[in-house]
Design an enzyme around this catalytic site. Structure first.
Site, PDB file in Angstrom:
ATOM      1  N   HIS A 186      16.669 -12.668  -2.389  1.00 23.39           N
ATOM      2  CA  HIS A 186      16.282 -14.067  -2.584  1.00 23.39           C
ATOM      3  C   HIS A 186      16.653 -14.512  -3.990  1.00 23.39           C
ATOM      4  CE1 HIS A 186      12.967 -14.351   0.730  1.00 23.39           C
ATOM      5  NE2 HIS A 186      14.105 -13.851   1.181  1.00 23.39           N
ATOM      6  N   TYR A 243       5.272 -21.150  -1.930  1.00 20.25           N
ATOM      7  CA  TYR A 243       3.922 -21.145  -2.489  1.00 20.25           C
ATOM      8  C   TYR A 243       3.428 -22.581  -2.408  1.00 20.25           C
ATOM      9  CZ  TYR A 243       4.493 -16.478  -4.581  1.00 20.25           C
ATOM     10  OH  TYR A 243       4.665 -15.124  -4.782  1.00 20.25           O
ATOM     11  N   PRO A 303      -2.699 -10.670  -5.653  1.00 23.13           N
ATOM     12  CA  PRO A 303      -1.324 -10.564  -5.133  1.00 23.13           C
ATOM     13  C   PRO A 303      -0.430 -11.776  -5.400  1.00 23.13           C
ATOM     14  CG  PRO A 303      -2.890 -10.900  -3.349  1.00 23.13           C
ATOM     15  CD  PRO A 303      -3.694 -10.735  -4.579  1.00 23.13           C
ATOM     16  N   LYS A 316       2.904  -8.416  -7.963  1.00 21.31           N
ATOM     17  CA  LYS A 316       3.133  -7.419  -9.002  1.00 21.31           C
ATOM     18  C   LYS A 316       2.619  -6.009  -8.679  1.00 21.31           C
ATOM     19  CE  LYS A 316       5.326  -9.776 -11.964  1.00 21.31           C
ATOM     20  NZ  LYS A 316       6.471  -9.891 -11.091  1.00 21.31           N
ATOM     21  N   TYR A 352       8.470 -13.306 -12.778  1.00 16.01           N
ATOM     22  CA  TYR A 352       8.458 -13.018 -11.338  1.00 16.01           C
ATOM     23  C   TYR A 352       9.486 -11.944 -10.977  1.00 16.01           C
ATOM     24  CZ  TYR A 352       7.457 -14.094  -6.446  1.00 16.01           C
ATOM     25  OH  TYR A 352       7.039 -14.021  -5.142  1.00 16.01           O
TER      26      TYR A 352
HETATM   27  C1  LIG Z   1      -5.086  -4.200   1.510  1.00 16.73           C
HETATM   28  C2  LIG Z   1      -4.027  -4.422   0.456  1.00 16.73           C
HETATM   29  C3  LIG Z   1      -3.085  -5.446   0.619  1.00 16.73           C
HETATM   30  C4  LIG Z   1      -2.126  -5.678  -0.362  1.00 16.73           C
HETATM   31  N1  LIG Z   1      -1.254  -6.713  -0.196  1.00 16.73           N
HETATM   32  C5  LIG Z   1      -0.371  -6.968  -1.176  1.00 16.73           C
HETATM   33  C6  LIG Z   1       0.522  -8.059  -1.060  1.00 16.73           C
HETATM   34  O1  LIG Z   1       0.512  -8.783  -0.071  1.00 16.73           O
HETATM   35  N2  LIG Z   1       1.387  -8.294  -2.086  1.00 16.73           N
HETATM   36  C7  LIG Z   1       1.403  -7.503  -3.212  1.00 16.73           C
HETATM   37  O2  LIG Z   1       2.215  -7.736  -4.106  1.00 16.73           O
HETATM   38  N3  LIG Z   1       0.595  -6.460  -3.325  1.00 16.73           N
HETATM   39  C8  LIG Z   1      -0.293  -6.174  -2.348  1.00 16.73           C
HETATM   40  N4  LIG Z   1      -1.135  -5.135  -2.492  1.00 16.73           N
HETATM   41  C9  LIG Z   1      -1.002  -4.310  -3.689  1.00 16.73           C
HETATM   42  C10 LIG Z   1       0.005  -3.179  -3.529  1.00 16.73           C
HETATM   43  O3  LIG Z   1       0.155  -2.836  -2.191  1.00 16.73           O
HETATM   44  C11 LIG Z   1      -0.496  -1.996  -4.374  1.00 16.73           C
HETATM   45  O4  LIG Z   1      -0.495  -2.423  -5.716  1.00 16.73           O
HETATM   46  C12 LIG Z   1       0.331  -0.707  -4.206  1.00 16.73           C
HETATM   47  O5  LIG Z   1       0.064  -0.134  -2.947  1.00 16.73           O
HETATM   48  C13 LIG Z   1      -0.020   0.289  -5.325  1.00 16.73           C
HETATM   49  O6  LIG Z   1       0.561   1.532  -5.056  1.00 16.73           O
HETATM   50  P1  LIG Z   1      -0.190   2.884  -5.442  1.00 16.73           P
HETATM   51  O7  LIG Z   1       0.735   3.974  -5.074  1.00 16.73           O
HETATM   52  O8  LIG Z   1      -0.683   2.789  -6.831  1.00 16.73           O
HETATM   53  O9  LIG Z   1      -1.506   2.914  -4.555  1.00 16.73           O
HETATM   54  P2  LIG Z   1      -1.670   3.039  -2.964  1.00 16.73           P
HETATM   55  O10 LIG Z   1      -0.532   2.386  -2.286  1.00 16.73           O
HETATM   56  O11 LIG Z   1      -3.054   2.561  -2.666  1.00 16.73           O
HETATM   57  O12 LIG Z   1      -1.559   4.589  -2.696  1.00 16.73           O
HETATM   58  C14 LIG Z   1      -2.602   5.480  -2.984  1.00 16.73           C
HETATM   59  C15 LIG Z   1      -2.551   6.622  -1.995  1.00 16.73           C
HETATM   60  O13 LIG Z   1      -3.538   7.595  -2.335  1.00 16.73           O
HETATM   61  C16 LIG Z   1      -4.180   8.051  -1.157  1.00 16.73           C
HETATM   62  N5  LIG Z   1      -5.488   8.583  -1.526  1.00 16.73           N
HETATM   63  C17 LIG Z   1      -6.603   7.911  -1.873  1.00 16.73           C
HETATM   64  N6  LIG Z   1      -7.595   8.767  -2.149  1.00 16.73           N
HETATM   65  C18 LIG Z   1      -7.094   9.998  -1.989  1.00 16.73           C
HETATM   66  C19 LIG Z   1      -7.636  11.306  -2.126  1.00 16.73           C
HETATM   67  N7  LIG Z   1      -8.909  11.480  -2.478  1.00 16.73           N
HETATM   68  N8  LIG Z   1      -6.861  12.353  -1.878  1.00 16.73           N
HETATM   69  C20 LIG Z   1      -5.556  12.195  -1.515  1.00 16.73           C
HETATM   70  N9  LIG Z   1      -4.985  10.969  -1.361  1.00 16.73           N
HETATM   71  C21 LIG Z   1      -5.750   9.905  -1.593  1.00 16.73           C
HETATM   72  C22 LIG Z   1      -4.233   6.809  -0.285  1.00 16.73           C
HETATM   73  O14 LIG Z   1      -4.397   7.118   1.085  1.00 16.73           O
HETATM   74  C23 LIG Z   1      -2.884   6.172  -0.580  1.00 16.73           C
HETATM   75  O15 LIG Z   1      -1.879   6.605   0.300  1.00 16.73           O
HETATM   76  C24 LIG Z   1      -2.091  -4.873  -1.524  1.00 16.73           C
HETATM   77  C25 LIG Z   1      -3.021  -3.838  -1.669  1.00 16.73           C
HETATM   78  C26 LIG Z   1      -3.980  -3.619  -0.717  1.00 16.73           C
HETATM   79  C27 LIG Z   1      -4.982  -2.498  -0.930  1.00 16.73           C
END
Ligand SMILES: Cc1cc2nc3c(=O)[nH]c(=O)nc-3n(C[C@H](O)[C@H](O)[C@H](O)COP(=O)(O)OP(=O)(O)OC[C@H]3O[C@@H](n4cnc5c(N)ncnc54)[C@H](O)[C@@H]3O)c2cc1C
Length: 389
Positions: free
Chosen positions: A72, A201, A291, A295, A383
């Site tokens: 995009h 948006y 969200p 980011k 962005y």
């Molecule tokens: C419901 C939801 C919707 C979202 N929607 C958007 C969106 O529309 N747009 C946007 O920009 N961002 C969105 N986000 C934010 C974005 O998805 C997150 O910032 C991103 O997933 C961060 O990645 P991460 O690897 O830090 O954490 P996560 O993706 O949360 O990964 C963490 C992992 O650790 C695992 N875990 C947790 N506890 C344990 C444990 N005790 N032992 C072993 N494994 C464990 C979990 O199962 C998970 O797989 C959303 C987040 C959520 C929660």
């Protein structure tokens, strides 16, 4: 078991860290409490900053992204009945790519398993010990119930906002900065082809609306709602009706089968520092952004890019300074992303206690944005992803 870096969590942060470390010849073990199917089907973010797409390509993960990702040039902002296109490529020579987080996760899992690496899925009772300074250890129960311990040089807490790593740090060692927003997003994933080539948006007196897509046939649509909105009050017809009202004039939205519906509360959280002894927090385990600025996943990947480089320098040259400055380096970017996400959120959402002054002020700011290339460049720069130092 023994490894150099024990990684808790197979989200974008944990999987990308394992991938980057492997390229540096550093051994790691990834633990995940969910199944492979679950993490590969979890629909979340979808906007990829340009440097993240470049990193995925440079590190051998770009084949599907380049084939299926939607490049995009910019975004649209709708207010007061008109649609304004901000062309990032024209403004600053950069773009974004729309490619679902679950697709990034699938690519990372395939690369790790295909390259002979391991991900221990469906582990239980994960705990971490002796990470303050001694010899860190991760203990857990495997999928088949066996009690296992892993000795590591370092632990990466990539286990998201409800994980075990951050709460294992002694009370008082971390400071948490938080802001709750008095609203949430009601989101749907629908079999509905894009009415517009790029995201919209929408600022609207009925509340914020967002049109985004995940593929040429799948749309991801959001409505501002109450933080504790009851989904039972939102049958599909009501969702579509409200989407037409808020995005209405700006898009010819086609209705389609709703595949997913959920409410996400909005909050900002940062914990400082992001390190305690030999434990490093990365991604959502250290910070949450609303969200609106797209980011969350990008920041998670930014953290592990810094961490992977610091670990590589440590193992290659015995340098500890980059590990020591990990938290400081990441937090500078994290706070800029928090500021941008907060700004986008407060600019576009109806405040719960809004008065006429607030609405006029928001409209004046949107009008300024629509008319000023300087303001548009600032938005475009944030962005598409700020440069690294
Ligand atoms: C419901 C939801 C919707 C979202 N929607 C958007 C969106 O529309 N747009 C946007 O920009 N961002 C969105 N986000 C934010 C974005 O998805 C997150 O910032 C991103 O997933 C961060 O990645 P991460 O690897 O830090 O954490 P996560 O993706 O949360 O990964 C963490 C992992 O650790 C695992 N875990 C947790 N506890 C344990 C444990 N005790 N032992 C072993 N494994 C464990 C979990 O199962 C998970 O797989 C959303 C987040 C959520 C929660």
């Amino acid at each position: 078991m023994r490894t150099q870096v024990g990684i808790v969590g197979a989200g974008p942060a944990g999987l990308m860290l394992a991938h980057l470390l492997r390229r540096e010849g550093i051994d790691s073990v990834v633990l995940e409490r969910r199944s492979r199917d679950y993490i590969e089907g979890r629909i979340r973010a979808g906007v990829i900053e340009q440097w993240v797409a470049d990193l995925l390509v440079e590190t051998g993960l770009g084949a599907r992204l380049q084939r299926e990702g939607l490049v995009h040039r910019g975004i649209n902002i709708s207010f007061a009945g008109s649609l304004h296109h901000l062309d990032f490529t024209d403004l600053i020579g950069k773009h974004i790519t729309v490619y679902g987080q679950q697709e990034v996760v699938k690519d990372l899992v395939a690369a790790r398993l295909g390259g002979g690496g391991e991900i221990l899925f469906e582990v239980e009772d994960v705990g971490i010990d002796d990470f303050a300074g001694g010899a860190p250890r991760i203990r857990f129960r495997s999928k088949v119930g066996e009690a296992i311990e892993i000795d590591c040089d370092f632990i990466a807490g990539c286990d998201g906002s409800h994980g075990v790593c951050r709460p294992s740090i002694p009370r008082g060692a971390l400071t948490s900065f938080e802001r709750e927003y008095p609203f949430g997003w009601l989101g749907i994933l629908a079999e509905s082809p894009p009415p517009c080539e790029e995201l919209i948006y929408a600022y609207h007196e009925r509340g914020f609306g967002l049109y985004s897509m995940r593929s040429p046939t799948l749309s991801r649509l959001y409505l501002q709602c109450a933080a504790d909105e009851d989904l039972n009050e939102w049958p599909d017809e009501r969702v579509w009706h409200e989407l037409h009202a808020r995005l209405g004039g700006s898009s010819k939205l086609a209705e389609g089968k709703v595949l997913l519906k959920g409410v996400t509360p909005m909050r900002s959280v940062v914990v400082e520092p992001m390190q305690y002894g030999k434990l490093f927090l990365a991604g959502d385990s250290a910070h949450i952004v609303p969200p609106t600025g797209a980011k969350g996943m990008n920041l998670a990947i930014a953290d592990v890019r810094v961490l992977a480089r610091a670990l590589a320098e440590f193992y290659r040259f015995g340098r500890g300074d980059l590990l020591e400055s990990y938290s400081h380096t990441c937090l500078r970017r994290v706070w800029k992303a928090q500021r941008f996400s907060w700004w986008m959120t407060t600019l576009l959402h109806q405040p719960v206690d809004a008065n006429a002054f607030d609405r006029r002020r928001q409209l004046a700011e949107l009008d300024y944005l629509a008319g000023s290339r300087h303001a548009q460049r600032a938005l475009a720069e944030n962005y598409t992803g700020l440069p690294f130092d």
